[in-house]
Design a protein around this motif. Structure first.
Motif, PDB file in Angstrom:
ATOM      1  N   ASP A 161       0.853  -1.192   0.000  1.00  0.00           N
ATOM      2  CA  ASP A 161       0.000   0.000   0.000  1.00  0.00           C
ATOM      3  C   ASP A 161       0.887   1.240   0.000  1.00  0.00           C
ATOM      4  O   ASP A 161       1.528   1.555   0.997  1.00  0.00           O
ATOM      5  CB  ASP A 161      -0.908  -0.009   1.226  1.00  0.00           C
ATOM      6  N   MET A 162       0.923   1.941  -1.130  1.00  0.00           N
ATOM      7  CA  MET A 162       1.753   3.134  -1.287  1.00  0.00           C
ATOM      8  C   MET A 162       0.901   4.349  -0.912  1.00  0.00           C
ATOM      9  O   MET A 162       0.137   4.869  -1.716  1.00  0.00           O
ATOM     10  CB  MET A 162       2.247   3.234  -2.738  1.00  0.00           C
ATOM     11  N   ARG A 163       1.042   4.786   0.346  1.00  0.00           N
ATOM     12  CA  ARG A 163       0.165   5.851   0.848  1.00  0.00           C
ATOM     13  C   ARG A 163       0.456   7.201   0.199  1.00  0.00           C
ATOM     14  O   ARG A 163      -0.420   8.054   0.111  1.00  0.00           O
ATOM     15  CB  ARG A 163       0.326   6.006   2.363  1.00  0.00           C
ATOM     16  N   ASP A 164       1.707   7.428  -0.182  1.00  0.00           N
ATOM     17  CA  ASP A 164       2.135   8.706  -0.749  1.00  0.00           C
ATOM     18  C   ASP A 164       2.927   8.446  -2.022  1.00  0.00           C
ATOM     19  O   ASP A 164       3.438   7.337  -2.231  1.00  0.00           O
ATOM     20  CB  ASP A 164       3.035   9.468   0.230  1.00  0.00           C
ATOM     21  N   PRO A 165       3.055   9.446  -2.882  1.00  0.00           N
ATOM     22  CA  PRO A 165       3.944   9.302  -4.040  1.00  0.00           C
ATOM     23  C   PRO A 165       5.358   8.958  -3.580  1.00  0.00           C
ATOM     24  O   PRO A 165       5.844   9.514  -2.593  1.00  0.00           O
ATOM     25  CB  PRO A 165       3.891  10.681  -4.699  1.00  0.00           C
ATOM     26  N   TRP A 166       6.010   8.061  -4.314  1.00  0.00           N
ATOM     27  CA  TRP A 166       7.353   7.621  -3.933  1.00  0.00           C
ATOM     28  C   TRP A 166       8.383   8.525  -4.598  1.00  0.00           C
ATOM     29  O   TRP A 166       8.706   9.595  -4.097  1.00  0.00           O
ATOM     30  CB  TRP A 166       7.527   6.149  -4.306  1.00  0.00           C
ATOM     31  N   THR A 167       8.897   8.132  -5.740  1.00  0.00           N
ATOM     32  CA  THR A 167       9.993   8.890  -6.363  1.00  0.00           C
ATOM     33  C   THR A 167       9.560  10.222  -6.959  1.00  0.00           C
ATOM     34  O   THR A 167      10.395  11.065  -7.267  1.00  0.00           O
ATOM     35  CB  THR A 167      10.650   8.049  -7.473  1.00  0.00           C
ATOM     36  N   TRP A 168       8.271  10.433  -7.121  1.00  0.00           N
ATOM     37  CA  TRP A 168       7.800  11.666  -7.758  1.00  0.00           C
ATOM     38  C   TRP A 168       7.131  12.611  -6.758  1.00  0.00           C
ATOM     39  O   TRP A 168       6.563  13.629  -7.134  1.00  0.00           O
ATOM     40  CB  TRP A 168       6.853  11.340  -8.907  1.00  0.00           C
ATOM     41  N   GLY A 169       7.217  12.317  -5.472  1.00  0.00           N
ATOM     42  CA  GLY A 169       6.523  13.122  -4.485  1.00  0.00           C
ATOM     43  C   GLY A 169       7.374  14.213  -3.870  1.00  0.00           C
ATOM     44  O   GLY A 169       8.607  14.193  -3.964  1.00  0.00           O
ATOM     45  N   VAL A 193       6.881  -2.638  -7.483  1.00  0.00           N
ATOM     46  CA  VAL A 193       5.717  -2.765  -8.367  1.00  0.00           C
ATOM     47  C   VAL A 193       5.738  -4.118  -9.073  1.00  0.00           C
ATOM     48  O   VAL A 193       4.724  -4.816  -9.169  1.00  0.00           O
ATOM     49  CB  VAL A 193       5.683  -1.611  -9.394  1.00  0.00           C
ATOM     50  N   GLN A 194       6.896  -4.499  -9.566  1.00  0.00           N
ATOM     51  CA  GLN A 194       7.033  -5.750 -10.312  1.00  0.00           C
ATOM     52  C   GLN A 194       6.757  -6.973  -9.440  1.00  0.00           C
ATOM     53  O   GLN A 194       6.090  -7.918  -9.875  1.00  0.00           O
ATOM     54  CB  GLN A 194       8.453  -5.849 -10.877  1.00  0.00           C
ATOM     55  N   ASP A 195       7.239  -6.976  -8.197  1.00  0.00           N
ATOM     56  CA  ASP A 195       7.209  -8.182  -7.374  1.00  0.00           C
ATOM     57  C   ASP A 195       6.063  -8.244  -6.382  1.00  0.00           C
ATOM     58  O   ASP A 195       5.955  -9.206  -5.623  1.00  0.00           O
ATOM     59  CB  ASP A 195       8.550  -8.323  -6.629  1.00  0.00           C
ATOM     60  N   SER A 196       5.226  -7.228  -6.353  1.00  0.00           N
ATOM     61  CA  SER A 196       4.027  -7.275  -5.518  1.00  0.00           C
ATOM     62  C   SER A 196       2.893  -7.928  -6.303  1.00  0.00           C
ATOM     63  O   SER A 196       2.848  -7.838  -7.535  1.00  0.00           O
ATOM     64  CB  SER A 196       3.597  -5.859  -5.110  1.00  0.00           C
ATOM     65  N   ASP A 197       1.980  -8.562  -5.607  1.00  0.00           N
ATOM     66  CA  ASP A 197       0.788  -9.094  -6.270  1.00  0.00           C
ATOM     67  C   ASP A 197      -0.217  -7.971  -6.541  1.00  0.00           C
ATOM     68  O   ASP A 197      -0.882  -7.967  -7.583  1.00  0.00           O
ATOM     69  CB  ASP A 197       0.144 -10.178  -5.399  1.00  0.00           C
ATOM     70  N   ILE A 198      -0.297  -7.027  -5.599  1.00  0.00           N
ATOM     71  CA  ILE A 198      -1.162  -5.859  -5.764  1.00  0.00           C
ATOM     72  C   ILE A 198      -0.453  -4.645  -5.175  1.00  0.00           C
ATOM     73  O   ILE A 198       0.186  -4.733  -4.126  1.00  0.00           O
ATOM     74  CB  ILE A 198      -2.531  -6.061  -5.062  1.00  0.00           C
ATOM     75  N   ILE A 199      -0.571  -3.538  -5.870  1.00  0.00           N
ATOM     76  CA  ILE A 199      -0.151  -2.238  -5.346  1.00  0.00           C
ATOM     77  C   ILE A 199      -1.429  -1.417  -5.143  1.00  0.00           C
ATOM     78  O   ILE A 199      -2.196  -1.227  -6.091  1.00  0.00           O
ATOM     79  CB  ILE A 199       0.783  -1.490  -6.320  1.00  0.00           C
ATOM     80  N   THR A 200      -1.656  -0.970  -3.926  1.00  0.00           N
ATOM     81  CA  THR A 200      -2.802  -0.094  -3.686  1.00  0.00           C
ATOM     82  C   THR A 200      -2.317   1.330  -3.448  1.00  0.00           C
ATOM     83  O   THR A 200      -1.252   1.553  -2.871  1.00  0.00           O
ATOM     84  CB  THR A 200      -3.638  -0.560  -2.479  1.00  0.00           C
ATOM     85  N   VAL A 201      -3.106   2.281  -3.913  1.00  0.00           N
ATOM     86  CA  VAL A 201      -2.813   3.705  -3.737  1.00  0.00           C
ATOM     87  C   VAL A 201      -4.110   4.396  -3.323  1.00  0.00           C
ATOM     88  O   VAL A 201      -5.199   3.926  -3.653  1.00  0.00           O
ATOM     89  CB  VAL A 201      -2.256   4.348  -5.028  1.00  0.00           C
ATOM     90  N   PRO A 202      -4.030   5.523  -2.609  1.00  0.00           N
ATOM     91  CA  PRO A 202      -5.256   6.145  -2.112  1.00  0.00           C
ATOM     92  C   PRO A 202      -5.994   7.037  -3.089  1.00  0.00           C
ATOM     93  O   PRO A 202      -7.135   7.409  -2.837  1.00  0.00           O
ATOM     94  CB  PRO A 202      -4.760   6.965  -0.912  1.00  0.00           C
ATOM     95  N   THR A 203      -5.356   7.399  -4.211  1.00  0.00           N
ATOM     96  CA  THR A 203      -6.009   8.338  -5.135  1.00  0.00           C
ATOM     97  C   THR A 203      -5.892   7.859  -6.577  1.00  0.00           C
ATOM     98  O   THR A 203      -4.931   7.181  -6.958  1.00  0.00           O
ATOM     99  CB  THR A 203      -5.386   9.745  -5.047  1.00  0.00           C
TER     100      THR A 203
END
Length: 413
Positions: A161-169, A193-203
């Motif tokens: 679960d990526m709560r905030d922008p990572w490299t672009w925040g 991103v590649q090795d996760s089954d799901i990436i969730t983001v809040p927006t």
């Protein structure tokens, strides 16, 4: 559901009682998931502060949230810097030394966490036959470390679960990180991103960004909205006052000194007509309002949501100041405020967030040079005549989120 799926492993560096807003999202999700029959094992950092999270009580009272705290492995002076002589010395020391031992962002609190995290996670996965693993970032390194658990467990199902922008925040030091360090962070983001089954983001904005950046993996990138909890929010008819009563609550962002300065300067002129109550743990801005003689602004300690929203009947508008880097971001506050039936007064540059408020008739927007004009208009007529009390919040409640998370688990069967 496969055996063991009723035991979940949640990895969240900040989690109650660890102080900080970063623990709210998954503390509430964990609590709600236990209502669906899950036991949530939580690997988190030990709280290095005297203060405790506002959501500590929720966690401590739930026997099906089982904490497994490990050392924070990061200097607390870089997280909550106090302006005292000794803390200043420690701050200068760590900000000089840490870059020598890190490849990516040295402000990532999980930068030295991997070994302890993996040791604890391996033990829990084996002991409880855990298949579903959730990790919450920021700090983002923890998400990358979580994907590396596949070295020992090929059949685990990982939701990051990526709560905030990572490299672009703009936060977490990425606004001024050097290219060499950014390259390391970009590698970790890509592998996560590649090795996760799901990436969730809040927006949706974040999903659109990741979809374009990682088109091969867009099907695994899903929106898990910020949420509101109806049980925390009291909705009552507003009391009557001749004054325009504003409330601000939560974190005051680092990137808005000009907005705070302008608010203090302008609101001081309306001592007899406007009041502003601020509920926050960031009291350092109090001096700015004092400098301009804004005696109609009162600072209060942060309150638990249930206590805070009981007071909303005494406020006419929620005052929001949004930094320029966040004007396209609709935070969890928005859904809470909408449910409370309290109009917004958004003071910021124009972007998707103020557009959302205005287009849906949920409040008003004041641009950077318009606050005085908007204050004057609201003092004259504070009633928002076309206020939308029927905004559809279906899919944005805490219960809705828990069901959405559970539906993701089913993919591991």
């Amino acid at each position: 559901m496969v055996p063991g799926c009723k035991n979940i492993l949640l990895i969240s560096y900040v989690f109650p009682p660890h102080y900080g807003i970063g623990g709210r999202r998954w503390a509430r999700h964990a609590d709600e998931l236990t209502k669906l029959g899950y036991t949530v094992h939580v690997i988190c950092a030990k709280n290095p502060f005297k203060k405790k999270s506002l959501w500590t009580g929720i966690v401590e009272s739930n026997k099906n949230i089982v904490l497994h705290p490990i050392s924070a492995m990061f200097p607390k002076e870089l997280v909550m810097f106090e302006h005292r002589f000794l803390q200043k010395l420690f701050y200068k020391f760590w900000i000089t030394v840490l870059p020598l031992f890190t490849g990516g962002s040295y402000l990532d609190r999980s930068v030295f966490w991997r070994r302890s995290l993996h040791k604890k996670a391996r033990k829990l996965i084996r002991a409880h036959n855990i298949k579903n693993i959730i990790c919450s970032g920021a700090p983002f390194g923890a998400m990358y470390h979580t994907t590396l658990l596949r070295k020992w467990f090929k059949d685990i199902f990982i939701i990051n679960d990526m709560r905030d922008p990572w490299t672009w925040g703009p936060n977490w030091g990425f606004h001024n990180i050097n290219p060499k360090r950014l390259k390391v962070e970009s590698m970790m983001e890509s592998k996560t991103v590649q090795d996760s089954d799901i990436i969730t983001v809040p927006t949706l904005e974040m999903k659109n960004h990741l979809d374009k950046k990682y088109p091969l993996y867009s099907n695994k990138i899903k929106v898990l909205h910020h949420f509101f909890d109806p049980s925390e929010i009291t909705v009552e008819k507003k009391t009557v006052s001749p004054k325009l009563r504003l409330v601000f609550y939560g974190t005051i962002y680092h990137h808005i000194p000009e907005l705070i300065e302008e608010t203090a300067r302008v609101i001081a002129r309306y001592k007899d007509n406007i009041s502003l109550d601020i509920y926050t743990d960031k009291q350092q801005h109090k001096s700015t309002f004092e400098k301009y003689g804004a005696g109609n602004v009162t600072f209060h300690n942060q309150l638990p949501p249930a206590e805070l929203f009981k007071l909303f009947k005494n406020f006419d508008y929620v005052f929001l100041t949004i930094p320029s880097v966040g004007v396209d971001h609709i935070s969890t506050k928005f859904y809470e405020i909408i449910y409370s039936k309290t109009p917004f007064l958004v003071f910021s540059k124009y972007g998707l967030a103020p557009k959302f408020v205005v287009d849906n008739h949920l409040g008003v927007h004041a641009g950077l040079n318009e606050l005085d004009k908007v204050f004057a208009q609201l003092v004259k007529n504070k009633e928002l005549t076309n206020y939308n009390t029927q905004f559809d919040l279906t899919g944005y409640s805490l219960e809705d989120n828990a069901k959405a998370i559970e539906s993701m688990f089913l993919q591991s069967t």
